[in-house]
Design an enzyme around this catalytic site. Structure first.
Site, PDB file in Angstrom:
ATOM      1  N   GLN A 111      34.067   4.571   3.093  1.00  0.00           N
ATOM      2  CA  GLN A 111      33.913   4.169   1.691  1.00  0.00           C
ATOM      3  C   GLN A 111      35.173   4.486   0.871  1.00  0.00           C
ATOM      4  O   GLN A 111      35.516   3.753  -0.048  1.00  0.00           O
ATOM      5  CB  GLN A 111      32.701   4.912   1.112  1.00  0.00           C
ATOM      6  CG  GLN A 111      32.158   4.327  -0.170  1.00  0.00           C
ATOM      7  CD  GLN A 111      31.262   3.132   0.046  1.00  0.00           C
ATOM      8  OE1 GLN A 111      30.415   3.144   0.921  1.00  0.00           O
ATOM      9  NE2 GLN A 111      31.448   2.093  -0.741  1.00  0.00           N
ATOM     10  N   LYS A 126      28.739   9.023   0.013  1.00  0.00           N
ATOM     11  CA  LYS A 126      27.607   8.375   0.676  1.00  0.00           C
ATOM     12  C   LYS A 126      26.486   9.399   0.750  1.00  0.00           C
ATOM     13  O   LYS A 126      26.738  10.605   0.732  1.00  0.00           O
ATOM     14  CB  LYS A 126      27.995   7.924   2.090  1.00  0.00           C
ATOM     15  CG  LYS A 126      27.083   6.866   2.683  1.00  0.00           C
ATOM     16  CD  LYS A 126      27.448   5.458   2.257  1.00  0.00           C
ATOM     17  CE  LYS A 126      26.424   4.451   2.708  1.00  0.00           C
ATOM     18  NZ  LYS A 126      26.850   3.066   2.429  1.00  0.00           N
ATOM     19  N   ASP A 166      21.717   1.050   0.220  1.00  0.00           N
ATOM     20  CA  ASP A 166      22.265   0.770   1.562  1.00  0.00           C
ATOM     21  C   ASP A 166      21.024   0.469   2.410  1.00  0.00           C
ATOM     22  O   ASP A 166      19.977   0.075   1.855  1.00  0.00           O
ATOM     23  CB  ASP A 166      23.066   1.967   2.101  1.00  0.00           C
ATOM     24  CG  ASP A 166      23.817   1.650   3.400  1.00  0.00           C
ATOM     25  OD1 ASP A 166      24.829   0.938   3.343  1.00  0.00           O
ATOM     26  OD2 ASP A 166      23.394   2.099   4.489  1.00  0.00           O
ATOM     27  N   THR A 209      27.440  -8.195  -1.417  1.00  0.00           N
ATOM     28  CA  THR A 209      28.011  -7.820  -0.110  1.00  0.00           C
ATOM     29  C   THR A 209      28.061  -9.047   0.808  1.00  0.00           C
ATOM     30  O   THR A 209      29.091  -9.333   1.436  1.00  0.00           O
ATOM     31  CB  THR A 209      27.203  -6.680   0.526  1.00  0.00           C
ATOM     32  OG1 THR A 209      27.086  -5.631  -0.425  1.00  0.00           O
ATOM     33  CG2 THR A 209      27.874  -6.157   1.778  1.00  0.00           C
ATOM     34  N   ASN A 240      19.288  -7.222   3.038  1.00  0.00           N
ATOM     35  CA  ASN A 240      20.064  -7.672   1.884  1.00  0.00           C
ATOM     36  C   ASN A 240      21.348  -8.412   2.296  1.00  0.00           C
ATOM     37  O   ASN A 240      21.595  -9.538   1.854  1.00  0.00           O
ATOM     38  CB  ASN A 240      20.391  -6.443   1.012  1.00  0.00           C
ATOM     39  CG  ASN A 240      21.366  -6.773  -0.073  1.00  0.00           C
ATOM     40  OD1 ASN A 240      22.576  -6.697   0.115  1.00  0.00           O
ATOM     41  ND2 ASN A 240      20.863  -7.182  -1.226  1.00  0.00           N
TER      42      ASN A 240
HETATM   43  P1  NDP Z   1      18.729  -3.542   4.693  1.00  0.00           P
HETATM   44  O1  NDP Z   1      17.914  -2.324   4.829  1.00  0.00           O
HETATM   45  O2  NDP Z   1      18.452  -4.488   3.577  1.00  0.00           O
HETATM   46  O3  NDP Z   1      18.686  -4.386   6.047  1.00  0.00           O
HETATM   47  C1  NDP Z   1      19.103  -3.832   7.258  1.00  0.00           C
HETATM   48  C2  NDP Z   1      18.843  -4.829   8.367  1.00  0.00           C
HETATM   49  O4  NDP Z   1      19.432  -4.349   9.568  1.00  0.00           O
HETATM   50  C3  NDP Z   1      17.363  -5.006   8.669  1.00  0.00           C
HETATM   51  O5  NDP Z   1      17.164  -6.303   9.163  1.00  0.00           O
HETATM   52  C4  NDP Z   1      17.127  -3.954   9.740  1.00  0.00           C
HETATM   53  O6  NDP Z   1      16.012  -4.230  10.576  1.00  0.00           O
HETATM   54  C5  NDP Z   1      18.412  -4.046  10.535  1.00  0.00           C
HETATM   55  N1  NDP Z   1      18.701  -2.726  11.131  1.00  0.00           N
HETATM   56  C6  NDP Z   1      18.856  -1.548  10.493  1.00  0.00           C
HETATM   57  N2  NDP Z   1      19.069  -0.554  11.356  1.00  0.00           N
HETATM   58  C7  NDP Z   1      19.054  -1.130  12.568  1.00  0.00           C
HETATM   59  C8  NDP Z   1      19.224  -0.617  13.879  1.00  0.00           C
HETATM   60  N3  NDP Z   1      19.462   0.672  14.099  1.00  0.00           N
HETATM   61  N4  NDP Z   1      19.170  -1.520  14.889  1.00  0.00           N
HETATM   62  C9  NDP Z   1      18.946  -2.832  14.676  1.00  0.00           C
HETATM   63  N5  NDP Z   1      18.759  -3.362  13.461  1.00  0.00           N
HETATM   64  C10 NDP Z   1      18.824  -2.527  12.432  1.00  0.00           C
HETATM   65  O7  NDP Z   1      20.246  -3.023   4.642  1.00  0.00           O
HETATM   66  P2  NDP Z   1      21.546  -3.794   4.136  1.00  0.00           P
HETATM   67  O8  NDP Z   1      21.429  -5.244   4.408  1.00  0.00           O
HETATM   68  O9  NDP Z   1      21.826  -3.328   2.767  1.00  0.00           O
HETATM   69  O10 NDP Z   1      22.677  -3.143   5.057  1.00  0.00           O
HETATM   70  C11 NDP Z   1      23.088  -3.714   6.306  1.00  0.00           C
HETATM   71  C12 NDP Z   1      24.458  -3.195   6.691  1.00  0.00           C
HETATM   72  O11 NDP Z   1      25.399  -3.543   5.649  1.00  0.00           O
HETATM   73  C13 NDP Z   1      24.573  -1.681   6.853  1.00  0.00           C
HETATM   74  O12 NDP Z   1      25.533  -1.406   7.850  1.00  0.00           O
HETATM   75  C14 NDP Z   1      25.124  -1.239   5.506  1.00  0.00           C
HETATM   76  O13 NDP Z   1      25.793   0.006   5.582  1.00  0.00           O
HETATM   77  C15 NDP Z   1      26.083  -2.377   5.212  1.00  0.00           C
HETATM   78  N6  NDP Z   1      26.465  -2.523   3.826  1.00  0.00           N
HETATM   79  C16 NDP Z   1      25.521  -2.743   2.847  1.00  0.00           C
HETATM   80  C17 NDP Z   1      25.911  -2.886   1.533  1.00  0.00           C
HETATM   81  C18 NDP Z   1      24.937  -3.239   0.458  1.00  0.00           C
HETATM   82  O14 NDP Z   1      25.399  -3.543  -0.645  1.00  0.00           O
HETATM   83  N7  NDP Z   1      23.644  -3.237   0.697  1.00  0.00           N
HETATM   84  C19 NDP Z   1      27.326  -2.747   1.138  1.00  0.00           C
HETATM   85  C20 NDP Z   1      28.237  -2.620   2.251  1.00  0.00           C
HETATM   86  C21 NDP Z   1      27.803  -2.490   3.536  1.00  0.00           C
HETATM   87  P3  NDP Z   1      14.641  -3.449  10.355  1.00  0.00           P
HETATM   88  O15 NDP Z   1      14.015  -4.070   9.156  1.00  0.00           O
HETATM   89  O16 NDP Z   1      13.875  -3.644  11.608  1.00  0.00           O
HETATM   90  O17 NDP Z   1      15.017  -2.005  10.131  1.00  0.00           O
END
Ligand code: NDP
Length: 453
Positions: A111, A126, A166, A209, A240
């Site tokens: 970050q 974080k 996140d 994002t 997201n």
């Molecule tokens: P969400 O919680 O909205 O979605 C996460 C998604 O990833 C879900 O579909 C989830 O599935 C899946 N997931 C999470 N953990 C795992 C795992 N261990 N194995 C397989 N699938 C997994 O999170 P975000 O969309 O916000 O975040 C996704 C990524 O983007 C992360 O790496 C986050 O750090 C990064 N990010 C997010 C930002 C933001 O603004 N939100 C900014 C910058 C980066 P399930 O529902 O089954 O858990």
């Protein structure tokens, strides 16, 4: 590896045992910084790198709460305040059972460089908890968030540390966290970003994002005179980032054929267009269901359950032009990276943080594809969080067009900084070196200006 890189890594491993994700994140950055240290010994003399790998402050605390049965549950909360050289700590909160100190330190470390790249004045942090919101009632999530914030509120503030969402922390959780902060501190202030529009949130923050990762891909493609029009794209995750990545790819004329969650993935060769995406958004955000249900509704798609006995993830083994890993860290292993390349993928823009393992990254770089690492490609989220902070300070709200315009401008500028830094340090086209170096230089020069603190 140079002697300098070895020394730093020995130090980091000795001081932070059993934190493999943190070691991985530091290794990638110091490998790139080797090129900088050769030309700028002043950073070495001032021990800038030794300082930058050490969090300024780490909080770890008990989060007790009552479940719907009245039973006591206990989780662990964290906030890592990594670096405040260029602004207040800024970075998301993750609620997921896998959360531990090492994972949050890797995310806080990334970050710092990401925030520096955005051109906005934000330090890096974080936090989060090993709490799993999946399967919990809204009341349980609320009680957990209230307990978490009762402790966290001592450490944060609009000019000190401004958390956001996140994994597992979306609009619902930010609402509960904000409500408790306001109640305990008796202050209505921009202490969190990702807020609801009626109470200080910014337009385009939920989209930022995903949109940003697609804008970054578009910028990389533009260096070869190409666009996303007609490109087939693989997207992982369905949260997201994945949702708004899909929305923007559709808008720019591309076709998304995959989405996933932690149970498995769907493949829809007809593309996940607007109507299908609306179904996914309702399924994941309102009904909180599983991606498998997509195939009950849309017969063009197939579902494949996650199979941990395989050495690869079949999601990454389809013919495509672009890939947008948008779920979690280390979700693309070296076999997956090879599969992507042999299926014709030549653009990888990372919505997730550190989704590709080091051997996979090496394959992308060797193949000279357009590879945008997370700290550059997914910086749009924190950039619009920074814009949310500006709007809160000004006590006004910008229009959708204004925020989206600024987001596009920031992604363009991040792309240019990475591209130029890669070239300046002798590795043209290597966005990994470019992002690490450009992100580092601003923070490092500021640390020199501010003395040994
Ligand atoms: P969400 O919680 O909205 O979605 C996460 C998604 O990833 C879900 O579909 C989830 O599935 C899946 N997931 C999470 N953990 C795992 C795992 N261990 N194995 C397989 N699938 C997994 O999170 P975000 O969309 O916000 O975040 C996704 C990524 O983007 C992360 O790496 C986050 O750090 C990064 N990010 C997010 C930002 C933001 O603004 N939100 C900014 C910058 C980066 P399930 O529902 O089954 O858990």
């Amino acid at each position: 590896m140079s002697e300098f890189v070895n020394q730093i890594m020995d130090l980091v491993k000795a001081k932070n045992p059993a934190e493999p994700e943190f070691h991985q994140a530091v290794q990638e950055v110091v490998d790139s910084l080797d090129l900088v240290i050769e030309r700028h010994p002043e950073y070495r003399t001032a021990k800038v790198i030794e300082r930058i790998v050490e969090p300024e402050r780490v909080m770890m605390f008990r989060v007790p709460w009552l479940d719907d049965q009245g039973d006591v549950q206990v989780n662990r909360g964290f906030r890592i305040e990594m670096n405040s050289a260029i602004g207040p700590y800024k970075g998301g909160l993750r609620f997921h059972p896998s959360v531990n100190l090492g994972i949050l330190k890797f995310l806080a470390f990334e970050q710092v460089f990401k925030n520096s790249l955005t051109t906005l004045p934000m330090g890096g942090g974080k936090g989060g908890s090993d709490f799993d919101p999946k399967g919990k009632s809204d009341n349980e999530v609320m009680r957990f968030c209230q307990s978490f914030m009762t402790e966290l509120q001592r450490h944060i503030g609009p000019n000190t540390d401004v958390p956001a969402g996140d994994i597992g922390v979306g609009g619902r959780e930010i609402g509960f966290l904000f409500g408790q902060y306001k109640r305990v501190r008796n202050e209505f202030t921009g202490v969190l970003t990702g807020k609801g529009l009626a109470w200080g949130g910014s337009l385009i923050r939920p989209e930022a994002t995903g949109y940003g990762a697609v804008y970054f891909a578009a910028e990389m493609l533009a260096t070869r005179g190409e666009t996303l029009e007609g490109k087939t794209c693989l997207v992982s995750g369905s949260g997201n980032v994945a949702q708004y990545t899909t929305e923007k790819i559709n808008e720019l004329g591309g076709k998304v054929v995959t989405l996933s969650d932690s149970s498995g993935y769907i493949y829809d060769p007809d593309g996940i267009g607007t109507e299908k995406l609306a179904f996914v958004m309702d399924l994941k955000n309102v009904r909180r269901g599983r991606i498998k249900e997509y195939t009950d509704k849309f017969k063009s798609a197939t579902y494949t359950a996650l199979d941990n006995s395989l050495d690869h993830n079949p999601l990454w083994n389809h013919k495509a032009d672009c890939a947008f890993p948008s779920a979690t860290q280390n979700e693309v292993n070296a076999v997956d990276a090879g599969n992507l390349l042999s299926n014709g993928v030549y653009v990888v823009s990372e919505g997730a943080n550190m989704p590709t393992v080091p051997d996979g990254v090496e394959k992308f770089i060797e193949a000279k594809i357009l590879y945008g690492p997370g700290k550059a490609a997914n910086a749009g989220g924190v950039a619009v969080s920074g814009l949310e902070m500006s709007q809160n300070s000004l006590r006004l709200s910008w229009t959708r067009e204004e925020v989206d315009g600024r987001l596009q401008g920031i992604m363009k500028s991040i792309h240019k900084s990475c591209y130029d830094a890669a070239e300046r340090f002798g590795t043209p086209g290597n966005y990994v070196n470019g992002a690490n170096i450009a992100g580092f230089l601003k923070v490092a020069d500021t640390m020199l200006d501010q003395g040994v603190v």
